[in-house]
Structures are given as C-alpha cells and as structure tokens.
Design a protein around this motif. Structure first.
Motif, PDB file in Angstrom:
ATOM      1  N   VAL A   1       0.849  -1.193   0.000  1.00 42.81           N
ATOM      2  CA  VAL A   1       0.000   0.000   0.000  1.00 42.81           C
ATOM      3  C   VAL A   1       0.883   1.241   0.000  1.00 42.81           C
ATOM      4  CG1 VAL A   1      -1.778   1.261   1.259  1.00 42.81           C
ATOM      5  CG2 VAL A   1      -1.827  -1.244   1.184  1.00 42.81           C
ATOM      6  N   ASP A   2       0.540   2.203  -0.839  1.00 44.31           N
ATOM      7  CA  ASP A   2       1.310   3.449  -0.962  1.00 44.31           C
ATOM      8  C   ASP A   2       2.783   3.126  -1.223  1.00 44.31           C
ATOM      9  OD1 ASP A   2      -1.030   4.918  -0.540  1.00 44.31           O
ATOM     10  OD2 ASP A   2      -0.760   4.914   1.630  1.00 44.31           O
ATOM     11  N   SER A   3       3.709   3.591  -0.371  1.00 48.30           N
ATOM     12  CA  SER A   3       5.128   3.368  -0.648  1.00 48.30           C
ATOM     13  C   SER A   3       5.646   2.045  -0.095  1.00 48.30           C
ATOM     14  CB  SER A   3       5.959   4.510  -0.052  1.00 48.30           C
ATOM     15  OG  SER A   3       6.034   4.407   1.363  1.00 48.30           O
ATOM     16  N   ALA A   4       4.785   1.249   0.507  1.00 51.70           N
ATOM     17  CA  ALA A   4       5.231   0.020   1.157  1.00 51.70           C
ATOM     18  C   ALA A   4       5.482  -1.085   0.132  1.00 51.70           C
ATOM     19  CB  ALA A   4       4.196  -0.442   2.169  1.00 51.70           C
ATOM     20  N   ILE A   5       6.326  -2.047   0.525  1.00 46.08           N
ATOM     21  CA  ILE A   5       6.574  -3.237  -0.267  1.00 46.08           C
ATOM     22  C   ILE A   5       6.366  -4.464   0.605  1.00 46.08           C
ATOM     23  CG2 ILE A   5       8.215  -2.123  -1.833  1.00 46.08           C
ATOM     24  CD1 ILE A   5      10.478  -3.430  -0.196  1.00 46.08           C
ATOM     25  N   GLU A   6       6.179  -5.632  -0.031  1.00 45.81           N
ATOM     26  CA  GLU A   6       6.153  -6.895   0.694  1.00 45.81           C
ATOM     27  C   GLU A   6       7.591  -7.325   0.928  1.00 45.81           C
ATOM     28  OE1 GLU A   6       3.692  -9.728  -1.278  1.00 45.81           O
ATOM     29  OE2 GLU A   6       1.922  -8.402  -1.284  1.00 45.81           O
ATOM     30  N   ALA A   7       8.051  -7.183   2.160  1.00 50.30           N
ATOM     31  CA  ALA A   7       9.475  -7.321   2.473  1.00 50.30           C
ATOM     32  C   ALA A   7      10.039  -8.678   2.072  1.00 50.30           C
ATOM     33  CB  ALA A   7       9.700  -7.079   3.970  1.00 50.30           C
ATOM     34  N   GLU A   8       9.238  -9.739   2.222  1.00 47.87           N
ATOM     35  CA  GLU A   8       9.753 -11.071   1.905  1.00 47.87           C
ATOM     36  C   GLU A   8      10.007 -11.269   0.410  1.00 47.87           C
ATOM     37  OE1 GLU A   8       5.270 -11.206   1.878  1.00 47.87           O
ATOM     38  OE2 GLU A   8       6.852 -10.311   3.117  1.00 47.87           O
ATOM     39  N   SER A   9       9.447 -10.390  -0.425  1.00 48.05           N
ATOM     40  CA  SER A   9       9.645 -10.503  -1.875  1.00 48.05           C
ATOM     41  C   SER A   9      10.810  -9.656  -2.380  1.00 48.05           C
ATOM     42  CB  SER A   9       8.374 -10.071  -2.605  1.00 48.05           C
ATOM     43  OG  SER A   9       8.180  -8.657  -2.488  1.00 48.05           O
ATOM     44  N   ALA A  10      11.386  -8.811  -1.537  1.00 51.85           N
ATOM     45  CA  ALA A  10      12.379  -7.834  -1.984  1.00 51.85           C
ATOM     46  C   ALA A  10      13.675  -8.501  -2.416  1.00 51.85           C
ATOM     47  CB  ALA A  10      12.651  -6.817  -0.887  1.00 51.85           C
ATOM     48  N   ALA A  11      14.257  -7.974  -3.468  1.00 47.04           N
ATOM     49  CA  ALA A  11      15.529  -8.494  -3.973  1.00 47.04           C
ATOM     50  C   ALA A  11      16.322  -7.356  -4.579  1.00 47.04           C
ATOM     51  CB  ALA A  11      15.294  -9.574  -5.025  1.00 47.04           C
ATOM     52  N   ALA A  12      17.638  -7.416  -4.405  1.00 48.99           N
ATOM     53  CA  ALA A  12      18.506  -6.401  -5.002  1.00 48.99           C
ATOM     54  C   ALA A  12      18.559  -6.596  -6.513  1.00 48.99           C
ATOM     55  CB  ALA A  12      19.905  -6.497  -4.410  1.00 48.99           C
ATOM     56  N   LEU A  13      18.584  -5.485  -7.230  1.00 50.46           N
ATOM     57  CA  LEU A  13      18.799  -5.518  -8.675  1.00 50.46           C
ATOM     58  C   LEU A  13      20.281  -5.327  -8.966  1.00 50.46           C
ATOM     59  CD1 LEU A  13      15.873  -3.319 -10.067  1.00 50.46           C
ATOM     60  CD2 LEU A  13      16.137  -5.788 -10.346  1.00 50.46           C
ATOM     61  N   THR A  14      20.801  -6.123  -9.879  1.00 44.56           N
ATOM     62  CA  THR A  14      22.169  -5.935 -10.362  1.00 44.56           C
ATOM     63  C   THR A  14      22.145  -5.740 -11.870  1.00 44.56           C
ATOM     64  OG1 THR A  14      22.521  -8.324 -10.613  1.00 44.56           O
ATOM     65  CG2 THR A  14      23.175  -7.314  -8.507  1.00 44.56           C
ATOM     66  N   PHE A  15      23.193  -5.117 -12.353  1.00 44.73           N
ATOM     67  CA  PHE A  15      23.349  -4.848 -13.775  1.00 44.73           C
ATOM     68  C   PHE A  15      24.727  -5.353 -14.182  1.00 44.73           C
ATOM     69  CE2 PHE A  15      20.484  -1.856 -11.879  1.00 44.73           C
ATOM     70  CZ  PHE A  15      19.425  -1.754 -12.776  1.00 44.73           C
ATOM     71  N   SER A  16      24.751  -6.378 -15.033  1.00 40.57           N
ATOM     72  CA  SER A  16      26.015  -7.031 -15.393  1.00 40.57           C
ATOM     73  C   SER A  16      26.772  -7.473 -14.142  1.00 40.57           C
ATOM     74  CB  SER A  16      26.874  -6.096 -16.248  1.00 40.57           C
ATOM     75  OG  SER A  16      26.169  -5.667 -17.394  1.00 40.57           O
ATOM     76  N   GLY A  17      26.011  -7.927 -13.155  1.00 42.08           N
ATOM     77  CA  GLY A  17      26.605  -8.437 -11.923  1.00 42.08           C
ATOM     78  C   GLY A  17      26.966  -7.396 -10.897  1.00 42.08           C
ATOM     79  N   GLN A  18      26.721  -6.113 -11.173  1.00 40.16           N
ATOM     80  CA  GLN A  18      27.123  -5.034 -10.273  1.00 40.16           C
ATOM     81  C   GLN A  18      25.898  -4.326  -9.693  1.00 40.16           C
ATOM     82  OE1 GLN A  18      30.492  -4.601  -9.669  1.00 40.16           O
ATOM     83  NE2 GLN A  18      30.681  -6.404 -10.994  1.00 40.16           N
ATOM     84  N   ARG A  19      25.977  -3.930  -8.435  1.00 40.62           N
ATOM     85  CA  ARG A  19      24.896  -3.168  -7.809  1.00 40.62           C
ATOM     86  C   ARG A  19      24.849  -1.725  -8.312  1.00 40.62           C
ATOM     87  NH1 ARG A  19      23.295  -5.617  -2.737  1.00 40.62           N
ATOM     88  NH2 ARG A  19      22.103  -3.741  -2.287  1.00 40.62           N
ATOM     89  N   ARG A  20      25.986  -1.194  -8.733  1.00 33.68           N
ATOM     90  CA  ARG A  20      26.091   0.199  -9.184  1.00 33.68           C
ATOM     91  C   ARG A  20      26.362   0.212 -10.683  1.00 33.68           C
ATOM     92  NH1 ARG A  20      27.921   5.076  -6.433  1.00 33.68           N
ATOM     93  NH2 ARG A  20      28.877   6.558  -7.885  1.00 33.68           N
ATOM     94  N   ILE A  21      25.695   1.110 -11.393  1.00 32.84           N
ATOM     95  CA  ILE A  21      25.928   1.220 -12.825  1.00 32.84           C
ATOM     96  C   ILE A  21      25.731   2.666 -13.264  1.00 32.84           C
ATOM     97  CG2 ILE A  21      23.536   0.707 -13.466  1.00 32.84           C
ATOM     98  CD1 ILE A  21      24.719  -0.835 -15.901  1.00 32.84           C
ATOM     99  N   ALA A  22      26.496   3.075 -14.268  1.00 33.84           N
ATOM    100  CA  ALA A  22      26.321   4.373 -14.905  1.00 33.84           C
ATOM    101  C   ALA A  22      25.694   4.142 -16.283  1.00 33.84           C
ATOM    102  CB  ALA A  22      27.656   5.097 -15.039  1.00 33.84           C
TER     103      ALA A  22
END
Length: 433
Positions: free
Chosen positions: A113-134
């Motif tokens: 609801v609103d800005s909330a997320i279902e915490a158990e579903s959360a996962a980090a996004l990576t790009f080409s294996g990296q958390r940081r990308i330009a």
C-alpha cells in the motif's frame, strides 16, 4: 464479416493471431492460441512499459512537473504487470540525457500500500553483476534476472537510489501513478520515509518477465487517450489497462506506448510517431500486434499555444503517408497493425487557453482521416473507437457519460467502454491469417 486482408499478402505466422473487424459498436478480436515453435522453452517478454520522453524547456505552455534534480535520494515507482512469470528484469533509460546517470543501488519487490513493499519478496537488482551502474547518455540498461514469481496483474515496486545530482532529462510525463521520493539510500526499506511525491516516471521504461512461449505481446501505440490522461491516478483505468485485465488469462501482455501530446508528424512532448515506433513498439520483446490510435494532436494543435507561430493544418495525404509508413514497418517485422479511428473532440479544452483545439475545418479533417482508416483496407483490421465514444445525438461530440469533462479525453467509464468494445473470442485455430 469483412476481411481487410489484401489479396496476395503473405500470411502472418505466429502463436497468437488477432482478427479485429469493425462492428456497429464493437470489434471482434479472435486469437489463435496454437503454439509456435516446438521447444516449449520459456522466453523473456515485455509485461509493462512507459515510453521515454525528453524534458522540454520552460517556453512550452505545459509544466513538466519534474523536480530540478534528484540527489542522494531514493525514488520508488510502482508498475502493474500484464502477464506473470518466474523471473523479472527491469529496463532503465537515459535516452535523452547528455551525461551518464549513476544508479547507486536498486531493488525490486511486490508493491504494498502506498510506498510500502512486501518485504519477503524484496531483492537487489544488479546490472552485469554489479549493484552500481552508470547509464551512458542515449542508452538503456537491462537488469540481471531476479528470481521473483509474479502473477498477471501484480504490482511491483522498483526502487532506485541516485547518489549524484540527477536532473530527470528522461522521463514519462503522464504517469498517472504516484512515485515516492525519500532522502538517502532507502531502496530496501519496507516503507519509504517520503519527503515528496510526484506522478511522473523517471528512468523506468520497462519490466520483462520470463514466461512460457504461449504468451504474446500487444502494444497500444498512441497519444494522451492511450496514455490515460484524465483517468483516476493509481487506479490503472487507462483503456490498455482494462484490456490487459481481459487478456491476462490468455497470456497476452498489453503494453502502453502512449505519450500525452504525441503526434504522427512532429515532435515536442516526445518524439514523433515514426521516430519512436522502432523503440516503443517493434523493439518490445515478444511483440506480435500493435493498435495505433494517433493523429488527433496533429489536427488539434495548430492555432493553439501548443504550436505557436504555425496555424497550418496537416494535409490528409501527409497523415495517411505517416500511417502507411507505420504499416509498412510493422509488416516488415511480421507484426500485425490494427488502426483505430480518431475519437470525437468537439468543444475540446474550451474555456482554456487551448480553446482553439477544435474547429469545423479540423473536424472535417478528422472525418477524412477516419474514412480512410475504416475503408482503405490498408490496416490489418480496424477498431472504431469513434463509434464507441460519440454521442449519437451530436456525433462530433463525446457521449457525456464517457467524457472526462474536457471533451477530449474519456472518463474512466469511457476508457472502460473502449476496452469493452473489443469483443474477444479465444479459440484453438491452426489456420493463420
């Protein structure tokens, strides 16, 4: 029932065939559900999209609603998927930036609801294996797959942390969905500590799902009427949203490639149709069909502050030439293209500085364009949205029950009527058109 297929045209072969034939107040859509290909392997398909736009300058009469910049802040954006899958990827775009955009951290989760997320579903996004990308100027990036099972019509939240000053040079103006912005890196927060909200899309341009090969993708390509202008925010009441609900059980994704203010021939609030058709339609993974509803802004903008200094209406031949280019490009790629008639607009934006949007000569041009769409036989099929929305007693005007009040954009009820006018007949049928 008439068949708009041209004699001698090579048949289209693919897993989902759409046949739309204009009826008095509805359109029949027939889908062949026979699978193409023999391997049965899963594939990556687009399940949600928002077409990128360049931010315009202050001399244009409409505000951008964008912040000056985002800096050391997290933005959380919600997207409702069309079809589900076992894994998810996210597409970010810096199409119109003139310098790299740094993503310091990013997360994906099922939205709450609103800005909330279902915490158990959360996962980090990576790009080409990296958390940081330009993200380089003019480029887009695709995240690595996330193991997150999502169902049709699920809402997902994408959280991006922007550690450096980031002017939103690439955005989607008419998002119709609340985005939440908070200080610092909050991508993993169950509920964002929000310092401001807005309803534009920033950087986020697509979500892909990995799904079975019986799934297909339909793109709705248009202007503000496809983008859902005047529909209820946060409700997913655009006409492609209503259509997506109807087609979800048939594994058909409906993507919204509408841009408010979009035109066939000119660029301003987004690039012209021919310039963005490759990216926003043909470039969508899994696309098989496109519904084209565009041209009313080409007709309405002249003689208004939206197109200052140029009062000339486009010719019907110029508009038809643009349609023919889109038809040809779709067919070269094996994509069916369905034309939709331009909707009634008498009285559009009256009482505002845009009050000259409608005139009698503009209406005559709309009628000539609609006559060609209905009767030329050049589209694979036709949806008569004009017939769906017009007032029988005053056919140049929208039916009051379907009018948002500005006499140009439908209400929620009008958008639902547009989707409901496509009567769907799903059946197994090996015969391909």
């Amino acid at each position: 029932m008439p068949d708009n297929t041209h004699p001698g045209r090579r048949p289209f072969h693919r897993s989902v065939t759409w046949r739309l034939a204009a009826l008095a107040m509805s359109t029949l859509l027939t889908m062949s559900m026979a699978k193409a290909g023999s391997g049965g392997d899963d594939q990556w398909l687009a399940s949600w999209s928002a077409s990128p736009q360049p931010r315009w300058e202050g001399d244009f009469p409409l505000p951008t609603h964008t912040p000056f910049q985002l800096w050391d802040q997290t933005i959380r954006q919600v997207a409702r998927l069309s079809i589900g899958g076992e894994r998810v990827r996210v597409v970010l775009s810096n199409a119109y930036g003139n310098r790299p955009v740094v993503i310091g951290d990013a997360h994906l989760a099922i939205a709450g609801v609103d800005s909330a997320i279902e915490a158990e579903s959360a996962a980090a996004l990576t790009f080409s294996g990296q958390r940081r990308i330009a993200i380089p100027p003019g480029a887009q990036v695709l995240s690595d797959p996330v193991d997150l099972a999502v169902a049709a019509l699920d809402e997902v939240a994408i959280s991006l942390y922007l550690p450096e000053p980031t002017p939103p040079a690439t955005f989607h103006w008419d998002g119709r969905q609340t985005a939440y912005v908070g200080a610092g890196n909050q991508v993993a927060a169950t509920t964002l500590d929000t310092e401001m909200t807005h309803d534009i899309r920033v950087l986020l341009s697509g979500v892909l799902v990995e799904t079975g090969d019986d799934s297909r993708v339909l793109v709705a390509f248009g202007d503000s009427i496809t983008d859902g202008n005047a529909s209820t925010p946060d409700a997913n009441h655009r006409w492609p949203d209503f259509l997506a609900r109807r087609l979800a059980a048939d594994n058909v994704a409906v993507l919204n490639a509408g841009i408010s203010g979009a035109r066939l021939l000119r660029s301003q609030m987004g690039e012209n149709a021919l310039a963005r058709f490759g990216r926003d339609v043909l470039g969508q993974p899994g696309v098989t069909d496109v519904i084209l509803l565009m041209g009313i802004n080409d007709i309405g903008w002249p003689r208004t502050p939206l197109q200052p200094g140029d009062a000339a209406l486009p010719s019907v031949d110029d508009l038809i030439a643009a349609y023919r280019q889109l038809i040809a490009r779709a067919h070269v790629r094996g994509v069916r293209i369905i034309g939709a008639t331009l909707t009634p607009f008498a009285g559009a934006l009256e009482g505002t500085p845009m009050g000259d949007y409608y005139s009698a000569d503009k209406e005559r041009l709309r009628q000539r364009v609609n006559e060609w769409i209905r009767n030329s036989g050049e589209f694979d099929a036709v949806i008569d949205f004009d017939a769906v929305l017009r007032d029988p007693a005053r056919p140049t005007r929208m039916l009051p029950a379907f009018d948002s009040g500005d006499h140009l954009h439908p209400s929620d009820r009008g958008y639902e009527a547009m989707a409901d006018a496509i009567a769907i007949d799903a059946r197994l049928d090996a015969q391909q058109r």
